[in-house]
Design a protein around this motif. Structure first.
Motif, short mmCIF file in Angstrom:
data_model
loop_
_atom_site.label_atom_id
_atom_site.label_comp_id
_atom_site.label_asym_id
_atom_site.label_seq_id
_atom_site.Cartn_x
_atom_site.Cartn_y
_atom_site.Cartn_z
N THR A 123 36.13 13.55 -18.78
CA THR A 123 37.05 13.22 -17.69
C THR A 123 36.65 14.04 -16.48
N VAL A 124 36.88 13.49 -15.31
CA VAL A 124 36.51 14.14 -14.06
C VAL A 124 37.73 14.24 -13.17
N THR A 125 37.99 15.43 -12.69
CA THR A 125 39.16 15.67 -11.85
C THR A 125 38.71 16.20 -10.49
N LEU A 126 39.18 15.56 -9.43
CA LEU A 126 38.87 16.02 -8.08
C LEU A 126 39.62 17.32 -7.81
N VAL A 127 38.90 18.39 -7.48
CA VAL A 127 39.54 19.67 -7.20
C VAL A 127 39.44 20.07 -5.73
N GLU A 128 38.52 19.44 -5.01
CA GLU A 128 38.36 19.78 -3.59
C GLU A 128 37.61 18.65 -2.90
N GLY A 129 38.06 18.27 -1.71
CA GLY A 129 37.38 17.21 -0.98
C GLY A 129 38.22 15.95 -0.89
N ASN A 130 37.60 14.86 -0.45
CA ASN A 130 38.30 13.63 -0.13
C ASN A 130 37.89 12.52 -1.07
N ALA A 131 38.85 11.98 -1.81
CA ALA A 131 38.56 10.89 -2.73
C ALA A 131 38.18 9.60 -2.00
N SER A 132 38.50 9.50 -0.70
CA SER A 132 38.19 8.28 0.04
C SER A 132 36.70 8.11 0.29
N LEU A 133 35.88 9.12 -0.08
CA LEU A 133 34.43 8.97 0.00
C LEU A 133 33.92 7.93 -0.98
N PHE A 134 34.74 7.62 -1.99
CA PHE A 134 34.29 6.77 -3.09
C PHE A 134 35.13 5.51 -3.18
N GLU A 135 34.51 4.44 -3.70
CA GLU A 135 35.24 3.24 -4.07
C GLU A 135 35.69 3.38 -5.51
N ALA A 136 36.96 3.05 -5.77
CA ALA A 136 37.48 3.20 -7.12
C ALA A 136 36.85 2.21 -8.08
N ASN A 137 36.60 1.00 -7.65
CA ASN A 137 36.05 -0.03 -8.53
C ASN A 137 34.53 -0.07 -8.37
N CYS A 138 33.87 0.97 -8.88
CA CYS A 138 32.41 0.97 -8.82
C CYS A 138 31.87 0.05 -9.91
N SER A 139 30.67 -0.43 -9.69
CA SER A 139 30.05 -1.32 -10.68
C SER A 139 28.73 -0.75 -11.13
N LYS A 140 28.41 -0.99 -12.39
CA LYS A 140 27.13 -0.56 -12.94
C LYS A 140 26.06 -1.41 -12.27
N PRO A 141 24.76 -1.07 -12.36
CA PRO A 141 23.73 -1.69 -11.55
C PRO A 141 24.12 -3.10 -11.09
N SER A 142 23.81 -3.55 -9.82
CA SER A 142 22.73 -2.95 -9.05
C SER A 142 23.04 -1.57 -8.52
N LEU A 143 22.11 -0.61 -8.78
CA LEU A 143 22.31 0.78 -8.39
C LEU A 143 21.40 1.12 -7.23
N ALA A 144 21.93 1.90 -6.29
CA ALA A 144 21.10 2.36 -5.18
C ALA A 144 20.10 3.38 -5.66
N ASN A 145 20.44 4.13 -6.71
CA ASN A 145 19.54 5.17 -7.21
C ASN A 145 19.91 5.46 -8.65
N SER A 146 18.92 5.60 -9.52
CA SER A 146 19.20 5.93 -10.92
C SER A 146 18.35 7.08 -11.41
N SER A 147 17.80 7.86 -10.47
CA SER A 147 16.99 9.02 -10.85
C SER A 147 17.76 10.29 -10.62
N SER A 148 17.14 11.44 -10.87
CA SER A 148 17.81 12.73 -10.71
C SER A 148 17.69 13.22 -9.29
N PRO A 149 18.76 13.79 -8.73
CA PRO A 149 18.70 14.36 -7.39
C PRO A 149 17.99 15.70 -7.38
#
Length: 210
Positions: A123-149
């Motif tokens: 489970t992931v809990t937001l502890v700092e920052g803005n949740a509006s950076l993300f879309e709640a209904n994300c979808s699995k691929p097509s992915l913009a990136n699937s490698s390691s940062p």
């Protein structure tokens, strides 16, 4: 193996010593003392003997009895290694820009063999920052990136709660699969940072303090 403590002798069957970090001992007041080896469990029958002093007529006497010690397994905490703590991506210019990063490895339900069949989930809990950076209904691929940062410090992981259609749980903006894959979808034209706390749980229960 013989353990002698203040007149008592405790005989432990060969091989069962592995259960104990401190072997069983019995004091003259009847107290049984021992310490269990971490993550060991099982049953052992020991023989407790007490040598009685001679009464001057019939010589010394011994008294013995069997004692069963039962060490029950306890559900241990699951573990994982965080391999990526900082994830950096570019701003999205449209909806549905999804990302997938492997940020955790060596995910385990616990150290005991009895825990191998347990299920685990993040489970992931937001502890700092803005949740509006993300879309709640994300979808699995097509992915913009699937490698390691390229960066590493200490934010978020989450658990993949997708259905057969590949949709994330709408109540979580960032999720992570049981194998350590971080999944999120960016809101368009938003930038900033967010820090998340990651918790890994198993389904082994809490019996006996587990």
């Amino acid at each position: 193996v013989l353990q002698v403590m203040e007149g008592f002798t405790v005989a432990i069957p060969a091989g069962d010593e592995r259960l104990f970090s401190t072997l069983p001992q019995v004091y003259l007041n009847g107290s049984l003392i021992f310490a269990v080896e971490p993550f060991e469990y099982g049953e052992v029958v020991v023989t407790v003997s007490l040598a009685l002093a001679s009464d001057g007529l019939s010589g010394a006497h011994n008294s013995s009895s069997s004692l069963k010690i039962i060490i029950q397994p306890i559900n241990q905490a699951p573990t994982f290694d965080l391999v990526e703590g900082n994830v950096t991506v570019g701003e999205a210019n449209r909806t549905g820009v999804a990302f997938s990063y492997l940020v955790a490895e060596n995910v385990s339900a616990g150290p005991q063999e009895t825990e191998d069949g347990q299920g685990v989930s993040f489970t992931v809990t937001l502890v700092e920052g803005n949740a509006s950076l993300f879309e709640a209904n994300c979808s699995k691929p097509s992915l913009a990136n699937s490698s390691s940062p390229g960066n590493s410090s200490s934010p978020g992981n989450s658990s993949w709660l997708g259905n057969s259609a590949g949709k994330c749980n709408g109540s979580q903006v960032v999720e992570m699969s049981a194998t350590g894959e971080l999944l999120f979808s960016l809101a368009p034209f938003e930038s900033g940072s967010a820090r998340f706390q990651v918790t890994l749980m198993d389904d082994g229960g809490t019996a006996r303090g587990g």
